[in-house]
Design a protein around this motif. Structure first.
Motif, PDB file in Angstrom:
ATOM      1  N   ILE A  95       0.855  -1.199   0.000  1.00 11.71           N
ATOM      2  CA  ILE A  95       0.000   0.000   0.000  1.00 11.71           C
ATOM      3  C   ILE A  95       0.893   1.252   0.000  1.00 11.71           C
ATOM      4  CG2 ILE A  95      -1.683   1.359   1.312  1.00 11.71           C
ATOM      5  CD1 ILE A  95      -2.764  -1.348   2.430  1.00 11.71           C
ATOM      6  N   CYS A  96       1.887   1.255   0.884  1.00  7.43           N
ATOM      7  CA  CYS A  96       2.789   2.416   0.968  1.00  7.43           C
ATOM      8  C   CYS A  96       3.505   2.644  -0.362  1.00  7.43           C
ATOM      9  CB  CYS A  96       3.819   2.206   2.081  1.00  7.43           C
ATOM     10  SG  CYS A  96       3.096   2.220   3.728  1.00  7.43           S
ATOM     11  N   GLU A  97       4.008   1.583  -0.917  1.00  5.26           N
ATOM     12  CA  GLU A  97       4.751   1.660  -2.179  1.00  5.26           C
ATOM     13  C   GLU A  97       3.855   2.204  -3.299  1.00  5.26           C
ATOM     14  OE1 GLU A  97       5.907  -2.257  -3.463  1.00  5.26           O
ATOM     15  OE2 GLU A  97       7.645  -1.513  -4.555  1.00  5.26           O
ATOM     16  N   THR A  98       2.628   1.705  -3.355  1.00  3.73           N
ATOM     17  CA  THR A  98       1.681   2.101  -4.405  1.00  3.73           C
ATOM     18  C   THR A  98       1.328   3.581  -4.290  1.00  3.73           C
ATOM     19  OG1 THR A  98       0.752  -0.120  -4.335  1.00  3.73           O
ATOM     20  CG2 THR A  98      -0.583   1.558  -5.405  1.00  3.73           C
ATOM     21  N   VAL A  99       1.040   4.024  -3.066  1.00  9.26           N
ATOM     22  CA  VAL A  99       0.633   5.428  -2.882  1.00  9.26           C
ATOM     23  C   VAL A  99       1.823   6.358  -3.129  1.00  9.26           C
ATOM     24  CG1 VAL A  99      -0.303   7.136  -1.282  1.00  9.26           C
ATOM     25  CG2 VAL A  99      -1.182   4.783  -1.252  1.00  9.26           C
ATOM     26  N   ALA A 100       2.979   5.968  -2.592  1.00  9.97           N
ATOM     27  CA  ALA A 100       4.161   6.837  -2.707  1.00  9.97           C
ATOM     28  C   ALA A 100       4.614   7.014  -4.155  1.00  9.97           C
ATOM     29  CB  ALA A 100       5.301   6.274  -1.860  1.00  9.97           C
ATOM     30  N   ALA A 101       4.232   6.074  -5.024  1.00  9.91           N
ATOM     31  CA  ALA A 101       4.631   6.153  -6.438  1.00  9.91           C
ATOM     32  C   ALA A 101       3.834   7.212  -7.193  1.00  9.91           C
ATOM     33  CB  ALA A 101       4.457   4.789  -7.102  1.00  9.91           C
ATOM     34  N   HIS A 102       2.780   7.747  -6.579  1.00 14.49           N
ATOM     35  CA  HIS A 102       1.960   8.772  -7.245  1.00 14.49           C
ATOM     36  C   HIS A 102       2.380  10.163  -6.774  1.00 14.49           C
ATOM     37  CE1 HIS A 102      -0.363   5.242  -8.288  1.00 14.49           C
ATOM     38  NE2 HIS A 102      -0.954   5.979  -9.218  1.00 14.49           N
ATOM     39  N   ASP A 103       3.113  10.848  -7.635  1.00 12.43           N
ATOM     40  CA  ASP A 103       3.671  12.154  -7.269  1.00 12.43           C
ATOM     41  C   ASP A 103       2.615  13.215  -7.003  1.00 12.43           C
ATOM     42  OD1 ASP A 103       6.130  11.064  -7.563  1.00 12.43           O
ATOM     43  OD2 ASP A 103       6.472  11.842  -9.595  1.00 12.43           O
ATOM     44  N   ASP A 104       1.434  13.024  -7.569  1.00 14.18           N
ATOM     45  CA  ASP A 104       0.406  14.060  -7.406  1.00 14.18           C
ATOM     46  C   ASP A 104      -0.361  13.897  -6.082  1.00 14.18           C
ATOM     47  OD1 ASP A 104      -0.708  11.663  -8.329  1.00 14.18           O
ATOM     48  OD2 ASP A 104      -2.466  12.690  -9.170  1.00 14.18           O
ATOM     49  N   VAL A 105      -0.033  12.852  -5.309  1.00 12.85           N
ATOM     50  CA  VAL A 105      -0.713  12.640  -4.024  1.00 12.85           C
ATOM     51  C   VAL A 105       0.193  13.124  -2.896  1.00 12.85           C
ATOM     52  CG1 VAL A 105      -1.674  10.918  -2.440  1.00 12.85           C
ATOM     53  CG2 VAL A 105      -1.992  10.659  -4.924  1.00 12.85           C
ATOM     54  N   VAL A 106      -0.335  14.016  -2.062  1.00 10.66           N
ATOM     55  CA  VAL A 106       0.421  14.515  -0.914  1.00 10.66           C
ATOM     56  C   VAL A 106       0.206  13.540   0.251  1.00 10.66           C
ATOM     57  CG1 VAL A 106       0.715  16.437   0.707  1.00 10.66           C
ATOM     58  CG2 VAL A 106       0.011  16.893  -1.662  1.00 10.66           C
ATOM     59  N   CYS A 107       1.296  12.881   0.690  1.00  6.96           N
ATOM     60  CA  CYS A 107       1.205  11.917   1.794  1.00  6.96           C
ATOM     61  C   CYS A 107       1.538  12.641   3.097  1.00  6.96           C
ATOM     62  CB  CYS A 107       2.185  10.772   1.591  1.00  6.96           C
ATOM     63  SG  CYS A 107       1.839   9.820   0.113  1.00  6.96           S
ATOM     64  N   CYS A 108       0.567  12.720   3.999  1.00 11.07           N
ATOM     65  CA  CYS A 108       0.797  13.500   5.223  1.00 11.07           C
ATOM     66  C   CYS A 108      -0.068  12.958   6.352  1.00 11.07           C
ATOM     67  CB  CYS A 108       0.491  14.971   4.955  1.00 11.07           C
ATOM     68  SG  CYS A 108      -1.184  15.284   4.399  1.00 11.07           S
ATOM     69  N   SER A 109      -0.034  13.632   7.480  1.00 12.59           N
ATOM     70  CA  SER A 109      -0.888  13.243   8.605  1.00 12.59           C
ATOM     71  C   SER A 109      -2.296  13.784   8.371  1.00 12.59           C
ATOM     72  CB  SER A 109      -0.330  13.833   9.894  1.00 12.59           C
ATOM     73  OG  SER A 109      -0.415  15.243   9.849  1.00 12.59           O
ATOM     74  N   MET A 110      -3.249  13.323   9.168  1.00 16.51           N
ATOM     75  CA  MET A 110      -4.613  13.847   9.073  1.00 16.51           C
ATOM     76  C   MET A 110      -4.627  15.345   9.369  1.00 16.51           C
ATOM     77  SD  MET A 110      -6.973  10.960  10.932  1.00 16.51           S
ATOM     78  CE  MET A 110      -8.489  11.801  10.465  1.00 16.51           C
ATOM     79  N   GLY A 111      -3.925  15.722  10.434  1.00 16.51           N
ATOM     80  CA  GLY A 111      -3.913  17.125  10.835  1.00 16.51           C
ATOM     81  C   GLY A 111      -3.343  18.026   9.754  1.00 16.51           C
ATOM     82  N   GLU A 112      -2.298  17.540   9.092  1.00 16.62           N
ATOM     83  CA  GLU A 112      -1.664  18.312   8.015  1.00 16.62           C
ATOM     84  C   GLU A 112      -2.621  18.439   6.819  1.00 16.62           C
ATOM     85  OE1 GLU A 112       0.875  19.978   8.400  1.00 16.62           O
ATOM     86  OE2 GLU A 112       2.049  20.170   6.571  1.00 16.62           O
ATOM     87  N   ALA A 113      -3.321  17.358   6.516  1.00 16.40           N
ATOM     88  CA  ALA A 113      -4.277  17.401   5.398  1.00 16.40           C
ATOM     89  C   ALA A 113      -5.367  18.442   5.674  1.00 16.40           C
ATOM     90  CB  ALA A 113      -4.890  16.021   5.160  1.00 16.40           C
ATOM     91  N   PHE A 114      -5.881  18.431   6.908  1.00 22.49           N
ATOM     92  CA  PHE A 114      -6.915  19.414   7.263  1.00 22.49           C
ATOM     93  C   PHE A 114      -6.355  20.834   7.253  1.00 22.49           C
ATOM     94  CE2 PHE A 114      -9.480  15.888   9.085  1.00 22.49           C
ATOM     95  CZ  PHE A 114     -10.697  16.231   8.526  1.00 22.49           C
TER      96      PHE A 114
END
Ligand code: ZN
Length: 254
Positions: free
Chosen positions: A227-246
């Motif tokens: 899951i981590c590998e798949t998500v991290a491969a998408h440059d247009d997705v910002v991977c962050c904490s919930m608080g950071e997303a909000f």
């Protein structure tokens, strides 16, 4: 420009979080860890049915090597003297002081369980705790006043009908997916294909660290890493904490 955010959300502050964090760091992913400040170091074993943890036994009165009706995995919480080091760089959020079912609490108990936990975690970790997760998924509406009084800005339920939208009411933030779902990668593909047209998109993935120890088809360490590998491969997705997303997306009504 509209954005796409992905956040992991883990409950209970478990020993398995150490291995999780290693992988998150490897893939440059953020996450939110929901801890109970009154239970650091507490040790139980979790019995599973299918991919769900169903029953907890105190470690002091349980022999994991004996024969049991259910398979058990350790549900050992990280001791207090280690937590700051372990979770360094990650968002800490509340999960009540002693993991209570808020639906069964009085208003006074709710204020203590939430308020004291937020205060203790904020002090311990030197960060203002603004997040929360409802133990047992009991997102009792009656908790809203206690959450607001404690300064909580968003609270996570255990419902999976969150879609890819930011919630209208951040105190009832639903999941996009629980990692144990057989449709996890299908959901992710839908998210990757979705265009954030009129609003930012948000994928919220939930797990308990002990579930990866189940070693079942849908709940195992290899799947977590994929899951981590798949998500991290998408440059247009910002991977962050919930608080950071909000924070980056903004809360409704300011
Ligand atoms: Zn929990």
């Amino acid at each position: 420009m509209r954005k796409k955010y992905f956040a992991w959300s883990f409950d209970d502050g478990l020993e398995q979080d150490k291995r999780i964090i290693e992988t998150l760091r490897q893939y440059g992913m953020g996450a939110t860890f929901h801890l109970n400040s009154g239970l650091f170091g507490d040790k139980t074993y979790e019995g599973r049915i299918g991919n769900l943890g169903m029953t907890e036994k105190p470690a002091a009165r349980f022999d994991p090597a004996a024969r049991h009706l259910l398979p058990y995995v350790p549900h050992f919480r990280i001791p207090e003297d280690e937590v700051c080091q372990v979770y360094k760089g990650f968002e800490i959020a509340s999960h009540t002081r002693t993991h209570v079912n808020l639906a069964r609490c009085s208003e006074e108990e709710r204020r203590t369980q939430i308020g004291d936990d937020v205060a203790a975690l904020s002090k311990k970790f030197g960060q203002q705790v603004i997040g929360f997760a409802y133990p047992y998924g009991t997102d009792a509406k009656q908790s809203a006043a206690a959450l607001k009084a404690a300064g909580v800005r968003y609270a996570r339920t255990a419902h999976t009908e969150g879609g890819f939208r930011f919630p209208q009411d951040p105190l009832r933030t639903n999941l996009s997916c629980w990692h144990i779902s057989s449709k996890t990668f299908q959901r992710l593909e839908q998210f990757f294909a979705a265009e954030p047209e009129d609003d930012d998109l948000f994928f919220l993935m939930f797990a308990h660290g002990y579930e990866f120890d189940f070693g079942t088809k849908e709940s195992n360490w290899d799947k977590f890493e994929r899951i981590c590998e798949t998500v991290a491969a998408h440059d247009d997705v910002v991977c962050c904490s919930m608080g950071e997303a909000f924070r980056l997306h903004g809360y409704p009504h300011g």
